[in-house]
Design a protein around this motif. Structure first.
Motif, PDB file in Angstrom:
ATOM      1  N   SER A 110       0.849  -1.188   0.000  1.00 45.94           N
ATOM      2  CA  SER A 110       0.000   0.000   0.000  1.00 45.94           C
ATOM      3  C   SER A 110       0.886   1.240   0.000  1.00 45.94           C
ATOM      4  O   SER A 110       2.065   1.174   0.380  1.00 45.94           O
ATOM      5  CB  SER A 110      -0.890   0.023   1.243  1.00 45.94           C
ATOM      6  OG  SER A 110      -0.094   0.199   2.409  1.00 45.94           O
ATOM      7  N   ARG A 111       0.344   2.353  -0.419  1.00 47.39           N
ATOM      8  CA  ARG A 111       1.102   3.606  -0.360  1.00 47.39           C
ATOM      9  C   ARG A 111       1.570   3.863   1.074  1.00 47.39           C
ATOM     10  O   ARG A 111       2.696   4.304   1.305  1.00 47.39           O
ATOM     11  CB  ARG A 111       0.235   4.757  -0.850  1.00 47.39           C
ATOM     12  CG  ARG A 111       0.936   6.118  -0.884  1.00 47.39           C
ATOM     13  CD  ARG A 111       0.008   7.221  -1.376  1.00 47.39           C
ATOM     14  NE  ARG A 111       0.688   8.509  -1.418  1.00 47.39           N
ATOM     15  CZ  ARG A 111       1.369   8.965  -2.466  1.00 47.39           C
ATOM     16  NH1 ARG A 111       1.464   8.216  -3.555  1.00 47.39           N
ATOM     17  NH2 ARG A 111       1.950  10.153  -2.440  1.00 47.39           N
ATOM     18  N   VAL A 142      -3.470  -4.668  -3.891  1.00 48.76           N
ATOM     19  CA  VAL A 142      -3.270  -3.229  -4.077  1.00 48.76           C
ATOM     20  C   VAL A 142      -3.245  -2.910  -5.567  1.00 48.76           C
ATOM     21  O   VAL A 142      -2.555  -3.576  -6.335  1.00 48.76           O
ATOM     22  CB  VAL A 142      -1.940  -2.769  -3.428  1.00 48.76           C
ATOM     23  CG1 VAL A 142      -1.726  -1.269  -3.662  1.00 48.76           C
ATOM     24  CG2 VAL A 142      -1.939  -3.070  -1.937  1.00 48.76           C
ATOM     25  N   GLU A 146      -1.346   2.444  -7.621  1.00 50.37           N
ATOM     26  CA  GLU A 146      -0.970   2.909  -6.280  1.00 50.37           C
ATOM     27  C   GLU A 146       0.474   2.523  -5.969  1.00 50.37           C
ATOM     28  O   GLU A 146       1.226   3.318  -5.400  1.00 50.37           O
ATOM     29  CB  GLU A 146      -1.909   2.315  -5.225  1.00 50.37           C
ATOM     30  CG  GLU A 146      -1.552   2.734  -3.810  1.00 50.37           C
ATOM     31  CD  GLU A 146      -2.570   2.268  -2.765  1.00 50.37           C
ATOM     32  OE1 GLU A 146      -2.225   2.262  -1.565  1.00 50.37           O
ATOM     33  OE2 GLU A 146      -3.708   1.924  -3.147  1.00 50.37           O
ATOM     34  N   ARG A 149       2.832   4.719  -8.197  1.00 47.48           N
ATOM     35  CA  ARG A 149       2.836   6.103  -7.714  1.00 47.48           C
ATOM     36  C   ARG A 149       3.606   6.223  -6.393  1.00 47.48           C
ATOM     37  O   ARG A 149       4.364   7.183  -6.187  1.00 47.48           O
ATOM     38  CB  ARG A 149       1.405   6.604  -7.511  1.00 47.48           C
ATOM     39  CG  ARG A 149       0.641   6.914  -8.790  1.00 47.48           C
ATOM     40  CD  ARG A 149      -0.767   7.382  -8.454  1.00 47.48           C
ATOM     41  NE  ARG A 149      -1.615   7.561  -9.617  1.00 47.48           N
ATOM     42  CZ  ARG A 149      -1.659   8.657 -10.370  1.00 47.48           C
ATOM     43  NH1 ARG A 149      -0.872   9.681 -10.070  1.00 47.48           N
ATOM     44  NH2 ARG A 149      -2.479   8.742 -11.412  1.00 47.48           N
ATOM     45  N   ALA A 150       3.419   5.259  -5.484  1.00 46.25           N
ATOM     46  CA  ALA A 150       4.064   5.338  -4.174  1.00 46.25           C
ATOM     47  C   ALA A 150       5.584   5.218  -4.289  1.00 46.25           C
ATOM     48  O   ALA A 150       6.325   5.984  -3.650  1.00 46.25           O
ATOM     49  CB  ALA A 150       3.517   4.240  -3.257  1.00 46.25           C
TER      50      ALA A 150
END
Length: 356
Positions: A110-111, A142, A146, A149-150
């Motif tokens: 997850s971010r 996920v 995401e 981007r993270a």
């Protein structure tokens, strides 16, 4: 104030390669902390191993948040500081996925965990940044955008220069690149995968199209099949070996009594004979050189529980030039496990001098 540099880096005779499509140069052989540094090896021995590696041209060190529950990162960071190594001389890589606690957001990709996990990794290492941060496993729960981007946010913050994957499928790596291209972001530059003489399908067949399409590079772990390709298990399981000390290898140990395991032992003995009689080396050196010779291998991550192992493994550098096409054919004849080429369904072969 900058830390006092006590040791200047001398690459010696170590060859360097680009890490995938990036401009980052990594040594053909690097050092990893899995199962050893911070785990079975603590304190001064860690410093001795890293110093010997550094003194012999290895400047890339790989670890992960999950290795010895963070202790590997702590030990590596401590040693870098105590030895007085210049940060710009080093390539430090770590990995995220499992985390150190059991909360619902303390692991995965997850971010939240990518950002918080990266910060904790840097704290344990005592560093401002790592060169490459790996997604230690894929996270199917996920969305890929995401994840991409993270990791790019982490790069923009200056906490890492690049991101990469470990044990991802070709489909997942392909998806990450599609998302990155769509968003104008950086995709993964490398895949940390298991690759050795007995584990070939994924790195040599599944990833085949990725090497040319994305210039993907591999940072190979378990090049010696957790020691199996050293010949140490030919006559049983030594008490001080990985197979004896770590429960994760129970299935592998059990397989040694079955036909599959006995066949592998026979092949290791045949490879040992080839190495000794034709190349003047050990089967360990042959197995490491064989992986390093692969043009898609950016670096081979060595594992060591004592300095002498590092020095011995580096003798593989002398074997790489000896792996002529004739010798490689002899190795293939022993292994009998080269991944099959994709089917052509009867189409005739293209001219070998043209673009394939």
């Amino acid at each position: 104030m900058s830390p006092i540099v006590k040791v200047e880096f001398d690459p010696k005779n170590m060859p360097f390669r680009r890490l995938g499509p990036s401009g980052l140069r990594v040594p053909v052989f690097s050092l990893g902390g899995w199962l050893t540094l911070g785990g079975t090896v603590l304190g001064d021995p860690v410093k001795e191993i890293i110093k010997v590696a550094f003194d012999n041209g290895i400047n890339m060190f790989d670890t992960a948040e999950a290795y010895a529950k963070g202790k590997s990162e702590e030990e590596m960071g401590r040693v870098i500081k105590e030895l007085g190594l210049r940060r710009t001389d080093l390539v430090i890589t770590t990995k995220l996925f499992w985390g150190l606690r059991g909360g619902p957001n303390d692991g995965g990709l997850s971010r939240k965990h990518i950002i918080e996990g990266t910060k904790e990794c840097l704290e344990r290492l005592g560093l401002d940044y790592v060169d490459v941060i790996f997604a230690h496993r894929p996270d199917v729960s996920v969305p890929m955008d995401e994840v991409v981007r993270a990791f790019n946010w982490v790069i923009e913050k200056g906490w890492a220069f690049y991101w990469a994957t470990s044990e991802w499928s070709a489909y997942e790596i392909e998806e990450a690149h599609h998302v990155a291209n769509k968003l104008g972001l950086q995709g993964p530059i490398a895949e940390q995968c298991q690759h050795n003489m007995f584990h070939r399908e994924r790195p040599e067949k599944e990833y085949h199209g990725l090497y040319k399409k994305y210039d993907l590079g591999t940072t190979v772990f378990s090049a010696l099949a957790s020691g199996f390709l050293t010949g140490k298990y030919n006559n049983g399981i030594p008490d001080d070996s990985r197979f004896a000390m770590h429960a994760m290898f129970k299935n592998t140990v059990d397989s040694l009594e079955r036909e599959e395991g006995l066949t592998k032992i026979r092949k290791v003995k045949e490879l040992s004979k080839l190495a000794e009689t034709e190349l003047g080396c050990t089967v360990t050196h042959l197995a490491l050189a064989w992986i390093a010779k692969n043009p898609n291998t950016s670096t081979v991550i060595l594992g060591a529980s004592k300095p002498e192992q590092v020095l011995d493994n580096l003798k593989a550098l002398e074997v790489i030039p000896k792996l002529t096409p004739e010798v490689m054919d002899k190795i293939e004849a022993i292994l009998e496990n080269k991944p099959a080429a994709p089917p052509t369904f009867g189409r005739p072969a293209l001219d070998s001098y043209g673009r394939l």
